[in-house]
Enzyme design. Sequence first.
Site, PDB file in Angstrom:
ATOM      1  N   LEU A  91     -34.754  -4.051 -47.196  1.00  0.00           N
ATOM      2  CA  LEU A  91     -34.291  -2.682 -47.478  1.00  0.00           C
ATOM      3  C   LEU A  91     -33.289  -2.203 -46.431  1.00  0.00           C
ATOM      4  O   LEU A  91     -32.501  -1.305 -46.702  1.00  0.00           O
ATOM      5  CB  LEU A  91     -35.482  -1.717 -47.541  1.00  0.00           C
ATOM      6  CG  LEU A  91     -36.454  -1.934 -48.717  1.00  0.00           C
ATOM      7  CD1 LEU A  91     -37.620  -0.948 -48.620  1.00  0.00           C
ATOM      8  CD2 LEU A  91     -35.754  -1.817 -50.058  1.00  0.00           C
ATOM      9  N   HIS A 132     -41.703 -12.004 -42.453  1.00  0.00           N
ATOM     10  CA  HIS A 132     -40.500 -11.143 -42.457  1.00  0.00           C
ATOM     11  C   HIS A 132     -40.802  -9.783 -41.818  1.00  0.00           C
ATOM     12  O   HIS A 132     -40.055  -9.330 -40.943  1.00  0.00           O
ATOM     13  CB  HIS A 132     -40.029 -10.983 -43.916  1.00  0.00           C
ATOM     14  CG  HIS A 132     -38.883 -10.036 -44.122  1.00  0.00           C
ATOM     15  ND1 HIS A 132     -37.702 -10.411 -44.732  1.00  0.00           N
ATOM     16  CD2 HIS A 132     -38.744  -8.711 -43.839  1.00  0.00           C
ATOM     17  CE1 HIS A 132     -36.885  -9.354 -44.789  1.00  0.00           C
ATOM     18  NE2 HIS A 132     -37.498  -8.312 -44.265  1.00  0.00           N
TER      19      HIS A 132
HETATM   20 NI    NI Z   1     -36.993  -6.336 -43.948  1.00  0.00          NI
END
Ligand code: NI
Length: 153
Positions: A91, A132
Amino acid sequence: MALRQVLIDGDETLRKKSREITNFDDRLQTLIDDMFETMYASNGIGLAAPQVGVLRRLFVMDLHDGNEPIVAINPQIMDAKGTQTYQECCLSIPGRYGDVERPAELVLRAYDRNGEPFEIKASELTAVCISHENDHLDGILFKDKVKGELLSQ
Ligand code: NI
């Protein structure tokens, strides 16, 4: 609950190391609720606190795979084994994606929103997402690890 602004690549905050959470107070509960709302509003599957400008070791995830959403506080990744490559996006890096190599399996050890410790054995996309999001807490973005080119949508 309220939407928080998601920081975009180039913002220095995304490159800083987050600090451990020590208070499981109302402010933390609001932050967690806001992070879920922000993640869902952006159609994301994971969001780490530094992405909303809070340098604390916390991420939320919801893979919409039938499993409960995850809140991971002060996470540690243990027993990382093997490798898998998955096409990732973030994002904080809108419109870009690329192949990243992650552990095939790992164990996530963390605290939940009430301060209770838990452990999850993860593989496939769950392991990718945990790795992540955990990287965000150390100022690492997926583009740092892309194999080959960072692609545009
Ligand atoms: Ni990320």
